[in-house]
Design a protein around this motif. Structure first.
Motif, mmCIF file in Angstrom:
data_model
loop_
_atom_site.group_PDB
_atom_site.id
_atom_site.type_symbol
_atom_site.label_atom_id
_atom_site.label_comp_id
_atom_site.label_asym_id
_atom_site.label_seq_id
_atom_site.Cartn_x
_atom_site.Cartn_y
_atom_site.Cartn_z
ATOM 1 N N THR A 173 0.839 -1.202 0.000
ATOM 2 C CA THR A 173 0.000 0.000 0.000
ATOM 3 C C THR A 173 0.873 1.251 0.000
ATOM 4 O OG1 THR A 173 -0.188 -0.007 2.432
ATOM 5 C CG2 THR A 173 -1.945 -1.094 1.160
ATOM 6 N N HIS A 174 2.014 1.197 0.689
ATOM 7 C CA HIS A 174 3.018 2.255 0.671
ATOM 8 C C HIS A 174 4.303 1.652 1.216
ATOM 9 C CE1 HIS A 174 1.240 2.483 4.677
ATOM 10 N NE2 HIS A 174 2.125 3.377 5.102
ATOM 11 N N VAL A 175 5.392 2.399 1.209
ATOM 12 C CA VAL A 175 6.693 1.774 1.443
ATOM 13 C C VAL A 175 7.217 1.956 2.864
ATOM 14 C CG1 VAL A 175 7.278 1.903 -0.996
ATOM 15 C CG2 VAL A 175 8.093 3.711 0.535
ATOM 16 N N HIS A 176 6.393 2.401 3.812
ATOM 17 C CA HIS A 176 6.830 2.378 5.204
ATOM 18 C C HIS A 176 7.145 0.936 5.607
ATOM 19 C CE1 HIS A 176 4.654 6.444 6.148
ATOM 20 N NE2 HIS A 176 5.786 6.605 5.486
ATOM 21 N N LEU A 177 8.146 0.773 6.454
ATOM 22 C CA LEU A 177 8.736 -0.549 6.655
ATOM 23 C C LEU A 177 7.814 -1.542 7.346
ATOM 24 C CD1 LEU A 177 12.450 0.287 7.542
ATOM 25 C CD2 LEU A 177 11.385 -0.113 5.321
ATOM 26 N N ASP A 178 6.844 -1.061 8.136
ATOM 27 C CA ASP A 178 5.907 -2.005 8.756
ATOM 28 C C ASP A 178 4.906 -2.540 7.736
ATOM 29 O OD1 ASP A 178 5.039 0.670 8.700
ATOM 30 O OD2 ASP A 178 3.573 0.356 10.309
ATOM 31 N N MET A 229 9.672 -11.587 -2.134
ATOM 32 C CA MET A 229 9.707 -11.747 -3.591
ATOM 33 C C MET A 229 10.732 -12.790 -4.029
ATOM 34 S SD MET A 229 7.531 -9.679 -5.323
ATOM 35 C CE MET A 229 8.300 -9.238 -6.881
ATOM 36 N N GLN A 230 11.810 -12.938 -3.268
ATOM 37 C CA GLN A 230 12.809 -13.965 -3.598
ATOM 38 C C GLN A 230 12.214 -15.373 -3.574
ATOM 39 O OE1 GLN A 230 16.095 -13.331 -0.846
ATOM 40 N NE2 GLN A 230 17.138 -11.995 -2.298
ATOM 41 N N GLU A 231 11.144 -15.551 -2.788
ATOM 42 C CA GLU A 231 10.526 -16.867 -2.635
ATOM 43 C C GLU A 231 9.377 -17.108 -3.613
ATOM 44 O OE1 GLU A 231 11.570 -19.179 -0.503
ATOM 45 O OE2 GLU A 231 13.149 -17.875 0.299
ATOM 46 N N LEU A 232 8.993 -16.087 -4.378
ATOM 47 C CA LEU A 232 7.780 -16.152 -5.204
ATOM 48 C C LEU A 232 8.159 -15.888 -6.659
ATOM 49 C CD1 LEU A 232 5.474 -14.007 -2.858
ATOM 50 C CD2 LEU A 232 5.779 -16.504 -2.835
ATOM 51 N N PRO A 233 8.490 -16.924 -7.419
ATOM 52 C CA PRO A 233 9.104 -16.714 -8.741
ATOM 53 C C PRO A 233 8.199 -16.048 -9.775
ATOM 54 C CG PRO A 233 8.585 -19.041 -8.377
ATOM 55 C CD PRO A 233 8.391 -18.351 -7.066
ATOM 56 N N GLN A 234 6.870 -16.142 -9.610
ATOM 57 C CA GLN A 234 5.955 -15.587 -10.600
ATOM 58 C C GLN A 234 5.392 -14.227 -10.211
ATOM 59 O OE1 GLN A 234 5.495 -17.016 -13.601
ATOM 60 N NE2 GLN A 234 7.003 -18.513 -12.890
ATOM 61 N N ALA A 235 5.689 -13.764 -9.002
ATOM 62 C CA ALA A 235 5.018 -12.572 -8.488
ATOM 63 C C ALA A 235 5.603 -11.286 -9.067
ATOM 64 C CB ALA A 235 5.109 -12.535 -6.968
ATOM 65 N N ARG A 236 4.707 -10.337 -9.324
ATOM 66 C CA ARG A 236 5.102 -8.960 -9.622
ATOM 67 C C ARG A 236 4.814 -8.115 -8.390
ATOM 68 N NH1 ARG A 236 2.281 -6.334 -14.561
ATOM 69 N NH2 ARG A 236 0.540 -7.673 -13.948
ATOM 70 N N LEU A 237 5.688 -7.147 -8.148
ATOM 71 C CA LEU A 237 5.449 -6.185 -7.088
ATOM 72 C C LEU A 237 4.633 -5.028 -7.652
ATOM 73 C CD1 LEU A 237 5.855 -4.828 -4.325
ATOM 74 C CD2 LEU A 237 8.040 -3.950 -5.187
ATOM 75 N N LEU A 238 3.521 -4.719 -6.982
ATOM 76 C CA LEU A 238 2.696 -3.569 -7.335
ATOM 77 C C LEU A 238 2.867 -2.528 -6.250
ATOM 78 C CD1 LEU A 238 -0.550 -5.470 -8.440
ATOM 79 C CD2 LEU A 238 1.471 -4.901 -9.808
ATOM 80 N N VAL A 239 3.427 -1.385 -6.615
ATOM 81 C CA VAL A 239 3.763 -0.343 -5.643
ATOM 82 C C VAL A 239 3.516 1.015 -6.282
ATOM 83 C CG1 VAL A 239 6.211 -0.391 -6.315
ATOM 84 C CG2 VAL A 239 5.573 0.489 -4.058
ATOM 85 N N HIS A 240 3.129 1.987 -5.485
ATOM 86 C CA HIS A 240 2.834 3.339 -5.956
ATOM 87 C C HIS A 240 4.015 3.892 -6.763
ATOM 88 C CE1 HIS A 240 2.022 7.674 -5.735
ATOM 89 N NE2 HIS A 240 0.773 7.365 -5.425
ATOM 90 N N PRO A 241 3.748 4.665 -7.811
ATOM 91 C CA PRO A 241 4.850 5.224 -8.614
ATOM 92 C C PRO A 241 5.884 5.988 -7.800
ATOM 93 C CG PRO A 241 2.755 5.571 -9.733
ATOM 94 C CD PRO A 241 2.423 5.000 -8.386
ATOM 95 N N ARG A 242 5.463 6.658 -6.724
ATOM 96 C CA ARG A 242 6.416 7.408 -5.897
ATOM 97 C C ARG A 242 7.246 6.498 -4.990
ATOM 98 N NH1 ARG A 242 5.697 13.036 -4.872
ATOM 99 N NH2 ARG A 242 3.996 13.985 -6.043
ATOM 100 N N GLY A 243 6.819 5.258 -4.823
ATOM 101 C CA GLY A 243 7.528 4.352 -3.928
ATOM 102 C C GLY A 243 8.391 3.324 -4.625
ATOM 103 N N ALA A 244 8.195 3.161 -5.937
ATOM 104 C CA ALA A 244 8.852 2.061 -6.651
ATOM 105 C C ALA A 244 10.372 2.101 -6.524
ATOM 106 C CB ALA A 244 8.434 2.092 -8.122
ATOM 107 N N ARG A 245 10.956 3.290 -6.654
ATOM 108 C CA ARG A 245 12.428 3.378 -6.625
ATOM 109 C C ARG A 245 12.993 2.916 -5.286
ATOM 110 N NH1 ARG A 245 14.287 8.381 -4.319
ATOM 111 N NH2 ARG A 245 12.539 9.736 -3.728
ATOM 112 N N HIS A 246 12.203 3.081 -4.209
ATOM 113 C CA HIS A 246 12.679 2.666 -2.890
ATOM 114 C C HIS A 246 12.638 1.149 -2.714
ATOM 115 C CE1 HIS A 246 13.116 6.705 -1.423
ATOM 116 N NE2 HIS A 246 11.886 7.002 -1.770
ATOM 117 N N MET A 247 11.866 0.465 -3.528
ATOM 118 C CA MET A 247 11.845 -0.991 -3.494
ATOM 119 C C MET A 247 12.956 -1.574 -4.372
ATOM 120 S SD MET A 247 9.217 -2.058 -1.500
ATOM 121 C CE MET A 247 10.125 -0.959 -0.397
#
Length: 315
Positions: free
Chosen positions: A71-76, A85-103
């Motif tokens: 929902t947002h990139v705060h650590l909790d 994500m390392q454990e989920l080979p097919q998953a895509r991460l969906l993250v807000h455009p402003r948060g993507a770079r931090h992931m």
């Protein structure tokens, strides 16, 4: 065998207690549709074994997960994304455009948290943040719909708590996954009148007017449920929305009154605690002291966030 930290709701929604801080404080959600799955918020790195155990308990393979949604990139909410994500080979991460770079490169996110909490707390409560390969990241735009095995999930931009925050509408359950936009609701604050809710203005991007507008956007769909990260599903949405927005206004009034106070942070904390105590008493909680105590961390963070907001407004 049922896992003690997983609570199953209707419509294929499972609430996973991440174990962060204390029981029933921080939730991740596992959404299951026709054998496919999505996680919504992950908690910290230390929650990942619980998230994977929930998959195993439901008989879902790692490659059945299509999405990990922050929902947002705060650590909790997103601290465990990279490790999961390392454990989920097919998953895509969906993250807000402003948060993507931090992931993709979590160094700035980590250093910011380190400056606030210190190394010992970071090691104990968060661990090292794991980057997500850029090619596995998608940033839904405001109003974009993605499908989990045909089940539509609508993403809308909901700033106010943070500018990198979106909320997810699940038409199947007529509910929003709200992250922190719709505040916090702990079971210690429930009463015979139902759940209670507190806004969260934690640092560093609290903005009251965008938050009010975001809440109104959520209400426009006439939701039956709000799925909060802190903690769990709540109904009775119109009453809680009124309570939430009244408190946003009260917090802003308090902050403005204390703007020039030389002991501003302590005064903000005292004022926020007094406001919460009065409202919880009116709400009729059975154990008022326990209810107020359950909010101690959030009141501290709300005071910090209001201070940052005041300083930004002054500049």
């Amino acid at each position: 065998m049922a896992l003690p930290f997983v609570h199953t709701l209707p419509h294929g929604i499972h609430v996973i207690d991440t174990g962060f801080h204390r029981p029933q404080f921080d939730a991740a959600y596992l959404l299951v549709e026709n054998g496919r799955a999505a996680f919504i918020d992950t908690g910290t790195n230390f929650a990942v074994p619980r998230l994977l155990a929930a998959l195993d308990d439901l008989g879902l393979a790692r490659d059945a997960v299509d999405f990990v949604i922050a929902t947002h990139v705060h650590l909790d909410h997103a601290g465990g994304v990279g490790l999961l994500m390392q454990e989920l080979p097919q998953a895509r991460l969906l993250v807000h455009p402003r948060g993507a770079r931090h992931m993709v490169d979590p160094q700035a996110l980590y250093q910011g948290a380190l400056a606030v909490y210190g190394q010992a707390v970071m090691d104990r409560e968060y661990g090292q943040l794991v980057p997500v390969p850029a090619e596995r990241v998608h940033s839904p735009q405001d109003g974009e719909t993605l499908h989990l095995a045909g089940r539509p999930l609508l993403f809308i931009d909901t700033p106010g708590h943070a500018r990198h925050h979106h909320s997810i509408w699940d038409a199947r359950s007529a509910g929003w996954f709200t992250g922190d936009t719709f505040g916090l609701s702990y079971r210690e604050t429930d009463s015979a009148s139902g759940p209670w809710v507190l806004p969260t203005s934690s640092p560093v991007q609290f903005e009251p007017e965008p938050l009010r507008q975001s809440v109104q956007r959520l209400l426009a769909t006439q939701p039956q449920q709000m799925y909060l990260t802190h903690f769990g599903a709540v109904g009775d949405v119109p009453r809680l929305a009124t309570l939430l927005l009244e408190q946003v206004d009260a917090m802003v009034l308090l902050a403005n009154r204390l703007r020039e106070d030389p002991q501003r942070h302590d005064a903000l904390k005292a004022g926020l605690q007094a406001q919460a105590r009065q409202r919880l008493q009116q709400h009729g909680v059975a154990d008022l002291d326990a209810a107020v105590a359950s909010l101690a961390l959030d009141i501290e963070l709300n005071a910090q966030g209001l201070g940052v907001w005041l300083d930004r407004e002054t500049r």
